[in-house]
Design a protein around this motif. Structure first.
Motif, PDB file in Angstrom:
ATOM      1  N   PHE A 166       6.957 -15.094  10.240  1.00  0.00           N
ATOM      2  CA  PHE A 166       8.873 -15.331   9.259  1.00  0.00           C
ATOM      3  C   PHE A 166       9.202 -14.240  10.164  1.00  0.00           C
ATOM      4  O   PHE A 166      10.585 -14.774   9.670  1.00  0.00           O
ATOM      5  N   ASN A 167       9.236 -14.607  11.064  1.00  0.00           N
ATOM      6  CA  ASN A 167      10.467 -13.907  12.856  1.00  0.00           C
ATOM      7  C   ASN A 167      10.950 -12.628  11.607  1.00  0.00           C
ATOM      8  O   ASN A 167      12.776 -12.976  11.456  1.00  0.00           O
ATOM      9  N   ILE A 168      10.170 -11.693  11.784  1.00  0.00           N
ATOM     10  CA  ILE A 168      10.773 -10.837  11.419  1.00  0.00           C
ATOM     11  C   ILE A 168      10.517  -8.831  12.419  1.00  0.00           C
ATOM     12  O   ILE A 168       9.023  -9.939  12.292  1.00  0.00           O
ATOM     13  N   ALA A 169      11.370  -7.962  11.697  1.00  0.00           N
ATOM     14  CA  ALA A 169      10.383  -7.064  12.635  1.00  0.00           C
ATOM     15  C   ALA A 169       9.612  -5.562  11.957  1.00  0.00           C
ATOM     16  O   ALA A 169      10.198  -5.797  10.072  1.00  0.00           O
ATOM     17  N   ILE A 170       8.434  -5.095  11.659  1.00  0.00           N
ATOM     18  CA  ILE A 170       7.704  -4.788  10.909  1.00  0.00           C
ATOM     19  C   ILE A 170       7.437  -2.838  11.618  1.00  0.00           C
ATOM     20  O   ILE A 170       7.518  -2.693  12.753  1.00  0.00           O
ATOM     21  N   ASN A 171       8.487  -2.017  11.111  1.00  0.00           N
ATOM     22  CA  ASN A 171       8.523  -0.258  10.959  1.00  0.00           C
ATOM     23  C   ASN A 171       6.895   0.185  10.731  1.00  0.00           C
ATOM     24  O   ASN A 171       6.311  -0.315   9.481  1.00  0.00           O
ATOM     25  N   ARG A 172       6.417   0.081  11.982  1.00  0.00           N
ATOM     26  CA  ARG A 172       4.899   0.739  11.809  1.00  0.00           C
ATOM     27  C   ARG A 172       4.496   1.475  11.228  1.00  0.00           C
ATOM     28  O   ARG A 172       2.865   1.983  10.618  1.00  0.00           O
ATOM     29  N   ASN A 173       5.268   3.000  10.550  1.00  0.00           N
ATOM     30  CA  ASN A 173       5.086   4.096  10.191  1.00  0.00           C
ATOM     31  C   ASN A 173       4.332   3.796   8.805  1.00  0.00           C
ATOM     32  O   ASN A 173       5.703   3.837   8.501  1.00  0.00           O
ATOM     33  N   VAL A 174       3.590   4.662   7.805  1.00  0.00           N
ATOM     34  CA  VAL A 174       3.201   3.908   7.664  1.00  0.00           C
ATOM     35  C   VAL A 174       2.799   5.829   6.925  1.00  0.00           C
ATOM     36  O   VAL A 174       2.496   5.939   7.064  1.00  0.00           O
ATOM     37  N   GLU A 175       3.149   5.977   5.712  1.00  0.00           N
ATOM     38  CA  GLU A 175       2.605   7.046   4.730  1.00  0.00           C
ATOM     39  C   GLU A 175       2.127   6.759   3.412  1.00  0.00           C
ATOM     40  O   GLU A 175       3.238   6.822   2.541  1.00  0.00           O
ATOM     41  N   THR A 176       1.282   6.727   3.506  1.00  0.00           N
ATOM     42  CA  THR A 176       0.667   6.049   1.666  1.00  0.00           C
ATOM     43  C   THR A 176       0.698   7.281   0.783  1.00  0.00           C
ATOM     44  O   THR A 176       0.125   6.708  -0.501  1.00  0.00           O
ATOM     45  N   GLY A 177       1.089   8.519   1.227  1.00  0.00           N
ATOM     46  CA  GLY A 177       1.369   9.387  -0.245  1.00  0.00           C
ATOM     47  C   GLY A 177       2.611   8.938   0.045  1.00  0.00           C
ATOM     48  O   GLY A 177       2.948   9.503  -1.592  1.00  0.00           O
ATOM     49  N   ALA A 178       3.519   8.437   0.097  1.00  0.00           N
ATOM     50  CA  ALA A 178       4.886   8.511  -0.491  1.00  0.00           C
ATOM     51  C   ALA A 178       5.011   7.264  -0.610  1.00  0.00           C
ATOM     52  O   ALA A 178       5.041   6.113  -1.898  1.00  0.00           O
ATOM     53  N   ILE A 179       5.716   6.309   0.548  1.00  0.00           N
ATOM     54  CA  ILE A 179       5.984   5.082  -0.563  1.00  0.00           C
ATOM     55  C   ILE A 179       4.987   3.761   0.590  1.00  0.00           C
ATOM     56  O   ILE A 179       4.845   3.591   1.004  1.00  0.00           O
ATOM     57  N   LYS A 180       4.030   2.815  -0.516  1.00  0.00           N
ATOM     58  CA  LYS A 180       3.292   2.844  -0.191  1.00  0.00           C
ATOM     59  C   LYS A 180       3.568   0.864   0.081  1.00  0.00           C
ATOM     60  O   LYS A 180       2.591  -0.058   0.721  1.00  0.00           O
TER      61      LYS A 180
END
Length: 294
Positions: A166-180
């Protein structure tokens, strides 16, 4: 009116993920007539109908006819699938006006086939998302990675394949208790969550206080017609009734259902099975966080 009703069209799956429990009930596939009889009662009471509780909906031998029924009743459908059969049903799904969202549980592939190449599995999902953007731009698509905090996560490889296609960049930071959810392209999202324990009498007793969305904003109906209070009651441990034997409205007006619902609204776990469900702690955390934010 419920936010969602889980109407399981089959409890049979084409794989066995470690995330999902082994089905202990008899194998059952709803025929089209049984499904229509159930949907006739469900449709007026649900904003959204989910065609699963356990099982793989795309493996249903009459899946296209199931969608025909949904369209006749003008039902909004959320479809959750491992995606392995998506090419078989892609055209039918994209041409269906009733499907509003499709969730691909992409953690399922490596869970079942840890040594196989991901690309032949992911490419049909990517192509589906691309076609959907052209043909059904209103359709929401989630790529689910419900394996956070696990040791067998292959998410980095998934991220790289998505970024490349998709020619994008994904932010690897994941906080499942906040924004899923993370929007990554048009109406395509990554959806993260951690593993959880399915409720069972064998789990430790959690107490008698707690809240749940079951009976309040959703219920489940097994493929054999058994009505349960929530989507995690995989074996029908709390059998509220059966839509093949009585009307859904009578079941919802039953003393047991009303006691459960009123209990949840008051923060009381009426049923012993619920007292062994650790998932209720997630709602406690959400409430505490909301109180802090206020």
């Amino acid at each position: 009116m419920f936010k969602k009703i889980y109407l399981e069209i089959s409890n049979i799956c084409n794989v066995q993920c470690s995330f999902c429990p082994v089905v202990e009930k008899d194998k059952k596939v709803m025929n089209v007539e049984e499904f229509e009889a159930a949907l006739k009662e469900v449709a007026p009471l649900a904003e959204i109908v989910c065609l699963h509780l356990l099982g793989e909906p795309l493996a249903h031998p009459k899946f296209s006819e199931i969608l025909d029924v949904c369209e006749r009743y003008d039902t909004q459908i959320d479809l959750t699938t491992n995606g392995m059969l998506i090419r078989r049903h892609q055209e039918r799904i994209l041409n269906s006006r009733c499907i509003r969202q499709i969730n691909f549980s992409i953690q399922a592939f490596k869970d079942n086939f840890p040594h196989r190449d991901l690309v032949p599995y992911l490419m049909p999902l990517f192509e589906f998302a691309a076609f959907a953007t052209e043909q059904r731009p209103e359709l929401y698509i989630n790529f689910r990675l419900w394996n956070q905090q696990s040791n067998d996560s292959d998410n980095e490889e998934v991220f790289q394949k998505i970024e490349s296609y998709f020619n994008i960049a994904i932010n690897r930071n994941v906080e499942t208790g906040a924004i899923k959810s993370k929007r990554i392209w048009n109406r395509l999202y990554l959806h993260f969550d951690s593993r959880f324990e399915w409720p069972s009498f064998s789990l430790p007793h959690q107490g008698t206080r707690g809240r749940c969305h079951g009976t309040i904003n959703h219920i489940g109906i097994h493929a054999d017609g058994t009505v349960v209070p929530c989507c995690l009651d995989k074996n029908g441990s709390i059998k509220l009734g059966n839509i093949n034997e009585q009307s859904l409205q009578d079941i919802l007006n039953s003393e047991r259902f009303v006691k459960m619902r009123d209990g949840f609204l008051k923060g009381v776990l009426v049923e012993e099975f619920c007292q062994h469900c650790s998932f209720i702690t997630r709602f406690d955390k959400a409430e505490k966080k909301g109180a802090v934010l206020k």
